[in-house]
Design a protein around this motif. Structure first.
Motif, short mmCIF file in Angstrom:
data_model
loop_
_atom_site.label_atom_id
_atom_site.label_comp_id
_atom_site.label_asym_id
_atom_site.label_seq_id
_atom_site.Cartn_x
_atom_site.Cartn_y
_atom_site.Cartn_z
N GLN A 6 0.83 -1.20 0.00
CA GLN A 6 0.00 0.00 0.00
C GLN A 6 0.87 1.26 0.00
O GLN A 6 0.56 2.24 -0.68
CB GLN A 6 -0.93 0.01 1.22
CG GLN A 6 -1.95 1.14 1.21
CD GLN A 6 -2.85 1.12 -0.02
OE1 GLN A 6 -3.45 0.10 -0.35
NE2 GLN A 6 -2.92 2.24 -0.74
N GLU A 7 1.95 1.20 0.74
CA GLU A 7 2.88 2.34 0.78
C GLU A 7 3.46 2.59 -0.61
O GLU A 7 3.56 3.73 -1.07
CB GLU A 7 4.01 2.06 1.78
CG GLU A 7 4.98 3.22 1.95
CD GLU A 7 6.10 2.89 2.92
OE1 GLU A 7 7.08 3.65 2.95
OE2 GLU A 7 5.99 1.88 3.65
N GLY A 8 3.86 1.49 -1.28
CA GLY A 8 4.39 1.62 -2.63
C GLY A 8 3.35 2.16 -3.59
O GLY A 8 3.64 3.00 -4.45
N ALA A 9 2.11 1.67 -3.48
CA ALA A 9 1.03 2.13 -4.35
C ALA A 9 0.78 3.62 -4.18
O ALA A 9 0.60 4.36 -5.16
CB ALA A 9 -0.24 1.34 -4.07
N LYS A 37 1.13 6.49 -7.03
CA LYS A 37 -0.02 7.35 -7.35
C LYS A 37 0.35 8.83 -7.26
O LYS A 37 -0.11 9.65 -8.05
CB LYS A 37 -1.20 7.03 -6.42
CG LYS A 37 -1.88 5.72 -6.75
CD LYS A 37 -2.95 5.38 -5.73
CE LYS A 37 -3.60 4.03 -6.01
NZ LYS A 37 -4.57 3.65 -4.96
N ARG A 38 1.18 9.17 -6.28
CA ARG A 38 1.61 10.58 -6.16
C ARG A 38 2.40 11.00 -7.41
O ARG A 38 2.26 12.13 -7.88
CB ARG A 38 2.46 10.76 -4.89
CG ARG A 38 1.65 10.76 -3.61
CD ARG A 38 2.45 11.31 -2.43
NE ARG A 38 3.57 10.45 -2.10
CZ ARG A 38 3.52 9.42 -1.25
NH1 ARG A 38 2.36 9.12 -0.64
NH2 ARG A 38 4.59 8.71 -0.98
N ALA A 39 3.24 10.08 -7.91
CA ALA A 39 4.00 10.39 -9.12
C ALA A 39 3.06 10.53 -10.32
O ALA A 39 3.22 11.44 -11.15
CB ALA A 39 5.04 9.31 -9.39
N LEU A 40 2.06 9.65 -10.40
CA LEU A 40 1.09 9.74 -11.50
C LEU A 40 0.29 11.04 -11.43
O LEU A 40 -0.06 11.61 -12.48
CB LEU A 40 0.14 8.53 -11.44
CG LEU A 40 0.66 7.22 -12.03
CD1 LEU A 40 -0.22 6.05 -11.61
CD2 LEU A 40 0.74 7.31 -13.57
N ASP A 41 0.01 11.51 -10.24
CA ASP A 41 -0.77 12.75 -10.09
C ASP A 41 -0.04 13.93 -10.71
O ASP A 41 -0.69 14.88 -11.16
CB ASP A 41 -1.02 13.03 -8.60
CG ASP A 41 -2.09 12.10 -8.01
OD1 ASP A 41 -2.83 11.48 -8.79
OD2 ASP A 41 -2.14 11.98 -6.77
N THR A 42 1.27 13.89 -10.72
CA THR A 42 2.03 15.02 -11.32
C THR A 42 1.87 15.05 -12.83
O THR A 42 2.19 16.06 -13.46
CB THR A 42 3.54 14.90 -10.96
OG1 THR A 42 4.10 13.74 -11.60
CG2 THR A 42 3.76 14.83 -9.47
N LEU A 43 1.38 13.97 -13.42
CA LEU A 43 1.16 13.93 -14.88
C LEU A 43 -0.22 14.40 -15.27
O LEU A 43 -0.51 14.60 -16.44
CB LEU A 43 1.36 12.50 -15.40
CG LEU A 43 2.79 11.97 -15.40
CD1 LEU A 43 2.80 10.47 -15.69
CD2 LEU A 43 3.63 12.71 -16.45
N SER A 44 -1.10 14.59 -14.29
CA SER A 44 -2.49 14.97 -14.58
C SER A 44 -2.57 16.41 -15.07
O SER A 44 -1.79 17.27 -14.64
CB SER A 44 -3.34 14.81 -13.32
OG SER A 44 -3.29 13.47 -12.89
#
Length: 294
Positions: free
Chosen positions: A280-283, A287-294
């Motif tokens: 869960q920590e890794g997920a 997700k935080r890294a993916l949010d920077t692509l939004s």
């Protein structure tokens, strides 16, 4: 295959020989001891249990009783019964505290459970006993695994000097060991010797998973040096060797974001890492890294 067949025949013939001896002289300690050894070699745990339990209840010397407890513990470990394995190793230590094998086995069990300080104490007792007593009389040598297991443990405890000493002891005996070079590389990286770390990561051999981890860790060093093209090369190599490397996919996606590279590739690698992770920590981190692509 032929050699394995011949070895199995040898074990079987020895087993038959000692079974015959025990039948003629029930309770003969040497027969029980030797039979337990051959039963374990054959992975015949049921019969090994019988002979080993007979040994620990016999009037055998403390050495053989301790040895029997050690073997019982090893069987319980293979069965996944860690509590009984621990009890057997401790019983072996009580029977003959100066026999190093039970201390070593207990240390390995404790380390696998994350009981690191207890494991460190057990490993150190085992090592000191091997060095203090002339175990050559019994045909014992210091197990090579003691040094690499101890090095892994000391690395977890961030005791880098001690970890390096232990892994060098191992490499003196097994100089081509890829896992040992990997451990030394991690130690060098943690202590700021980045050039040596890069060199050691190149010595890890060709096992795909370990090779991928080495390339991933080399990439992190190049990122630290802001040599992003080399880091990208290393991460692509990591994925070539291990297509399902979570760390390599995450680091590659993150690096593409940081260097304003191909955002579609970055998203693909991050989503791949997200599918693979079970943490869960890794997920959350992905997700935080993916949010920077939004």
């Amino acid at each position: 295959i032929i050699l394995l067949h011949e070895r199995n025949l040898l074990y079987r013939s020895n087993t038959i020989l000692w079974e015959g001896t025990l039948e003629k002289a029930p309770g003969k300690l040497r027969a029980l001891h030797n039979l337990s050894h051959f039963y374990m070699a054959e992975k015949n745990h049921a019969k090994a249990f019988t002979t080993l339990h007979a040994l620990v209840k016999s009037k055998a010397s403390p050495h053989y009783i301790s040895y029997a407890h050690s073997n019982l513990g090893a069987i319980y470990l293979q069965m996944g019964d860690y509590l009984k394995a621990e009890n057997e190793f401790k019983s072996g230590i009580r029977a003959k505290p100066s026999l190093p094998s039970n201390h070593f086995n207990l240390g390995t069990l404790l380390a696998s459970q994350g009981r690191n300080l207890e494991a460190k104490e057990s490993y150190e007792k085992a090592e000191n006993l091997y060095k203090k007593y002339l175990w050559g009389f019994w045909g014992y040598q210091v197990p090579e695994e003691l040094y690499i297991n101890k090095a892994r443990l000391l690395l977890k405890l961030q005791l880098y000097d001690e970890a390096e000493s232990s892994i060098n002891d191992y490499l003196n005996r097994v100089p081509e060991s890829g896992p040992a070079h990997f451990i030394l590389a991690v130690i060098c990286s943690a202590t700021g010797r980045l050039e040596q770390a890069l060199h050691e990561y190149n010595q890890v051999g060709n096992a795909p998973k370990l090779k991928a981890e080495a390339h991933n860790n080399r990439a992190l060093i190049f990122i630290k040096r802001k040599n992003f093209p080399r880091a990208l090369e290393e991460l692509n190599q990591a994925i070539t060797f291990s297509p399902n490397s979570i760390d390599a996919h995450y680091n590659l996606g993150n690096l593409l974001i940081q260097t304003k590279g191909d955002s579609m590739k970055a998203r693909w690698h991050l989503e791949k890492a997200l599918k693979l992770t079970t943490s869960q920590e890794g997920a959350n981190r992905i997700k935080r890294a993916l949010d920077t692509l939004s």
